[in-house]
Design an enzyme around this catalytic site. Structure first.
Site, PDB file in Angstrom:
ATOM      1  N   TYR A  33      -3.313   3.445 -12.166  1.00 39.74           N
ATOM      2  CA  TYR A  33      -1.945   3.055 -11.800  1.00 39.74           C
ATOM      3  C   TYR A  33      -1.244   4.229 -11.103  1.00 39.74           C
ATOM      4  CZ  TYR A  33       2.997   1.760 -12.330  1.00 39.74           C
ATOM      5  OH  TYR A  33       4.332   1.487 -12.093  1.00 39.74           O
ATOM      6  N   LYS A  41       0.274   4.688  -7.150  1.00 40.40           N
ATOM      7  CA  LYS A  41       1.655   5.030  -6.804  1.00 40.40           C
ATOM      8  C   LYS A  41       1.714   6.326  -5.982  1.00 40.40           C
ATOM      9  CE  LYS A  41       3.614   1.428  -8.664  1.00 40.40           C
ATOM     10  NZ  LYS A  41       4.285   0.432  -7.825  1.00 40.40           N
ATOM     11  N   ILE A  51      12.879  -5.341 -11.645  1.00 39.62           N
ATOM     12  CA  ILE A  51      13.520  -4.509 -10.614  1.00 39.62           C
ATOM     13  C   ILE A  51      13.718  -5.302  -9.319  1.00 39.62           C
ATOM     14  CG2 ILE A  51      13.155  -2.479  -9.145  1.00 39.62           C
ATOM     15  CD1 ILE A  51      11.644  -1.212 -11.590  1.00 39.62           C
ATOM     16  N   THR A  59      12.202  -3.593 -18.270  1.00 41.64           N
ATOM     17  CA  THR A  59      11.729  -4.853 -17.668  1.00 41.64           C
ATOM     18  C   THR A  59      10.572  -5.373 -18.526  1.00 41.64           C
ATOM     19  OG1 THR A  59       9.964  -3.882 -16.322  1.00 41.64           O
ATOM     20  CG2 THR A  59      12.166  -3.896 -15.335  1.00 41.64           C
ATOM     21  N   ILE A 112      11.929   1.791 -16.856  1.00 44.80           N
ATOM     22  CA  ILE A 112      13.048   0.884 -16.602  1.00 44.80           C
ATOM     23  C   ILE A 112      12.847  -0.317 -17.524  1.00 44.80           C
ATOM     24  CG2 ILE A 112      14.212  -0.547 -14.857  1.00 44.80           C
ATOM     25  CD1 ILE A 112      14.281   2.452 -14.143  1.00 44.80           C
ATOM     26  N   ASP A 141       0.953 -14.187  -3.213  1.00 44.49           N
ATOM     27  CA  ASP A 141       0.320 -13.102  -3.962  1.00 44.49           C
ATOM     28  C   ASP A 141       0.058 -11.950  -3.000  1.00 44.49           C
ATOM     29  OD1 ASP A 141      -1.589 -11.390  -5.286  1.00 44.49           O
ATOM     30  OD2 ASP A 141      -1.959 -13.031  -6.685  1.00 44.49           O
ATOM     31  N   SER A 170       6.440   4.986  -8.309  1.00 41.72           N
ATOM     32  CA  SER A 170       6.618   5.288  -9.736  1.00 41.72           C
ATOM     33  C   SER A 170       6.624   6.797  -9.922  1.00 41.72           C
ATOM     34  CB  SER A 170       5.462   4.686 -10.542  1.00 41.72           C
ATOM     35  OG  SER A 170       5.401   5.266 -11.821  1.00 41.72           O
ATOM     36  N   ASN A 177       8.326  -4.309  -3.605  1.00 50.47           N
ATOM     37  CA  ASN A 177       8.438  -4.024  -5.040  1.00 50.47           C
ATOM     38  C   ASN A 177       7.244  -4.544  -5.828  1.00 50.47           C
ATOM     39  OD1 ASN A 177      10.071  -3.690  -7.704  1.00 50.47           O
ATOM     40  ND2 ASN A 177       9.541  -5.876  -7.650  1.00 50.47           N
TER      41      ASN A 177
HETATM   42  N1  LIG Z   1       9.497  -1.054 -15.209  1.00 51.82           N
HETATM   43  C1  LIG Z   1       9.194   0.217 -15.089  1.00 51.82           C
HETATM   44  O1  LIG Z   1       9.347   1.009 -16.026  1.00 51.82           O
HETATM   45  C2  LIG Z   1       8.652   0.728 -13.781  1.00 51.82           C
HETATM   46  C3  LIG Z   1       8.584   2.117 -13.604  1.00 51.82           C
HETATM   47  C4  LIG Z   1       8.103   2.633 -12.416  1.00 51.82           C
HETATM   48  C5  LIG Z   1       7.704   1.782 -11.409  1.00 51.82           C
HETATM   49  N2  LIG Z   1       7.782   0.431 -11.578  1.00 51.82           N
HETATM   50  C6  LIG Z   1       7.348  -0.419 -10.478  1.00 51.82           C
HETATM   51  O2  LIG Z   1       8.398  -1.288 -10.121  1.00 51.82           O
HETATM   52  C7  LIG Z   1       7.858  -2.507  -9.628  1.00 51.82           C
HETATM   53  C8  LIG Z   1       8.464  -3.666 -10.408  1.00 51.82           C
HETATM   54  O3  LIG Z   1       8.225  -3.468 -11.776  1.00 51.82           O
HETATM   55  P1  LIG Z   1       8.955  -4.339 -12.889  1.00 51.82           P
HETATM   56  O4  LIG Z   1       8.983  -3.495 -14.108  1.00 51.82           O
HETATM   57  O5  LIG Z   1      10.195  -4.917 -12.364  1.00 51.82           O
HETATM   58  O6  LIG Z   1       7.829  -5.466 -13.105  1.00 51.82           O
HETATM   59  P2  LIG Z   1       7.927  -6.963 -13.650  1.00 51.82           P
HETATM   60  O7  LIG Z   1       9.149  -7.173 -14.471  1.00 51.82           O
HETATM   61  O8  LIG Z   1       6.590  -7.235 -14.215  1.00 51.82           O
HETATM   62  O9  LIG Z   1       8.113  -7.816 -12.292  1.00 51.82           O
HETATM   63  C9  LIG Z   1       7.111  -7.726 -11.304  1.00 51.82           C
HETATM   64  C10 LIG Z   1       7.560  -8.524 -10.091  1.00 51.82           C
HETATM   65  O10 LIG Z   1       6.560  -8.367  -9.077  1.00 51.82           O
HETATM   66  C11 LIG Z   1       5.951  -9.624  -8.829  1.00 51.82           C
HETATM   67  N3  LIG Z   1       4.522  -9.445  -8.639  1.00 51.82           N
HETATM   68  C12 LIG Z   1       3.633  -8.868  -9.488  1.00 51.82           C
HETATM   69  N4  LIG Z   1       2.394  -8.939  -8.977  1.00 51.82           N
HETATM   70  C13 LIG Z   1       2.521  -9.591  -7.784  1.00 51.82           C
HETATM   71  C14 LIG Z   1       1.595  -9.999  -6.797  1.00 51.82           C
HETATM   72  N5  LIG Z   1       0.278  -9.796  -6.914  1.00 51.82           N
HETATM   73  N6  LIG Z   1       2.073 -10.652  -5.698  1.00 51.82           N
HETATM   74  C15 LIG Z   1       3.399 -10.903  -5.562  1.00 51.82           C
HETATM   75  N7  LIG Z   1       4.308 -10.551  -6.471  1.00 51.82           N
HETATM   76  C16 LIG Z   1       3.877  -9.908  -7.571  1.00 51.82           C
HETATM   77  C17 LIG Z   1       6.233 -10.491 -10.038  1.00 51.82           C
HETATM   78  O11 LIG Z   1       6.109 -11.864  -9.674  1.00 51.82           O
HETATM   79  P3  LIG Z   1       5.864 -13.003 -10.815  1.00 51.82           P
HETATM   80  O12 LIG Z   1       7.195 -13.164 -11.510  1.00 51.82           O
HETATM   81  O13 LIG Z   1       5.454 -14.218 -10.055  1.00 51.82           O
HETATM   82  O14 LIG Z   1       4.801 -12.481 -11.734  1.00 51.82           O
HETATM   83  C18 LIG Z   1       7.651 -10.012 -10.376  1.00 51.82           C
HETATM   84  O15 LIG Z   1       8.604 -10.581  -9.507  1.00 51.82           O
HETATM   85  C19 LIG Z   1       6.349  -2.385  -9.753  1.00 51.82           C
HETATM   86  O16 LIG Z   1       5.807  -1.980  -8.514  1.00 51.82           O
HETATM   87  C20 LIG Z   1       6.162  -1.311 -10.803  1.00 51.82           C
HETATM   88  O17 LIG Z   1       4.936  -0.639 -10.668  1.00 51.82           O
HETATM   89  C21 LIG Z   1       8.250  -0.114 -12.753  1.00 51.82           C
END
Ligand SMILES: NC(=O)c1ccc[n+]([C@@H]2O[C@H](COP(=O)([O-])OP(=O)(O)OC[C@H]3O[C@@H](n4cnc5c(N)ncnc54)[C@H](OP(=O)(O)O)[C@@H]3O)[C@@H](O)[C@H]2O)c1
Length: 246
Positions: A158, A162, A21, A193, A191, A67, A144, A94
């Site tokens: 989790y 949120k 995202i 990912t 989503i 981080d 979320s 994010n």
């Molecule tokens: N995907 C879903 O279904 C969904 C649904 C609801 C909410 N969300 C929320 O949306 C956000 C993004 O999710 P996503 O699905 O896109 O996740 P993702 O594909 O795992 O990507 C996570 C991103 O956040 C970065 N990140 C993770 N931990 C970090 C930390 N400690 N410090 C700095 N950067 C960090 C990662 O960096 P690196 O690449 O270096 O690891 C990556 O760029 C999250 O907050 C998640 O809870 C996701």
């Protein structure tokens, strides 16, 4: 501090912009004309790919390792982004992780990490960005739909993190209002990912629209909230989940 509203000239900070995202939001904001600074935790390769994609489309981007659990790293990243791209007009928080476990086996280090990144890191990112943001700027968090309704065993902490983000955003809207900085929270449902890879099929089955969302759809809402047109909305949490949590 200036008294302007965010314009295309203002930089956008995307905390956690290397994948999923956050990467889609970084690319969308760059396409909308903003120079973008994105942070990542460990995937320097993925961050570099996002920067290259933005540059290939004629935009400006830089990647910074920070981080979100590390307050010093966050402050340095924001300082460095501001020095190179100017004061931010937009900050998208994010960075977040999903980990889960049933109650009886919930490891303490998992609890601590979830709180450190998804709650403490969100607060620190907002604090660092707001300190350098132009007046009239825009802050967007990615929460979320689990803050509203989950029903998945193991997601308790989790979901709690949120829900904390939604409450934090509501309350910080008051702190930021005198500077006309708005802050809003997008609450996506499933989503496509890396987080959801491996169990997409069961998520589709439970979704009224019979599909999961795309990072681009979340990015489109973030782009609207980041725009000058969204200036009257603040403190809100917007759920975007195909009806999953109805
Ligand atoms: N995907 C879903 O279904 C969904 C649904 C609801 C909410 N969300 C929320 O949306 C956000 C993004 O999710 P996503 O699905 O896109 O996740 P993702 O594909 O795992 O990507 C996570 C991103 O956040 C970065 N990140 C993770 N931990 C970090 C930390 N400690 N410090 C700095 N950067 C960090 C990662 O960096 P690196 O690449 O270096 O690891 C990556 O760029 C999250 O907050 C998640 O809870 C996701």
């Amino acid at each position: 501090m200036t008294n302007e509203s965010p314009s295309h000239a203002n930089a956008a900070l995307v905390f956690g912009g290397s994948r999923g995202i956050g990467a889609a939001i970084a690319r969308r904001l760059a396409r909308d004309g903003h120079p973008v600074a994105l942070t990542y935790a460990s995937r320097a390769d993925k961050a570099a790919e996002v920067v290259a994609a933005i540059e290939a489309e004629g935009g400006t981007a830089l990647a910074l390792q920070a981080d979100s659990a590390d307050a010093g790293a966050l402050a340095s990243a924001v300082a460095s982004a501001t020095a190179r791209l100017g004061p931010p007009g937009i900050a998208v928080v994010n960075a977040g992780l999903y980990q889960g476990s049933p109650l009886d086996a919930f490891p303490l280090d998992m609890l601590d990490r979830l709180l450190a990144v998804n709650v403490r890191g969100v607060f620190l990112s907002i604090q660092a960005a707001a300190a350098r943001m132009v007046d009239g700027g825009r802050i967007i968090t990615i929460g979320s739909n689990t803050a509203v309704r989950s029903g998945v065993v193991g997601s308790s902490v989790y979901a709690m993190t949120k829900a904390a983000v939604a409450t934090l955003v509501r309350e910080l809207a008051l702190d930021l209002a005198p500077r006309r900085i708005t802050i809003n929270n997008i609450q996506p449902g499933p989503i496509e990912t890396d987080i959801t890879a491996g169990f997409l099929e069961q998520l589709v089955e439970r979704n009224p629209l019979r599909r999961v969302g795309t990072p681009g759809e979340v990015a489109a809402l973030a782009a609207h909230l980041a725009s000058a047109e969204a200036g009257y909305m603040t403190g809100a949490s917007l759920t975007m989940d195909g009806g999953f949590s109805i």
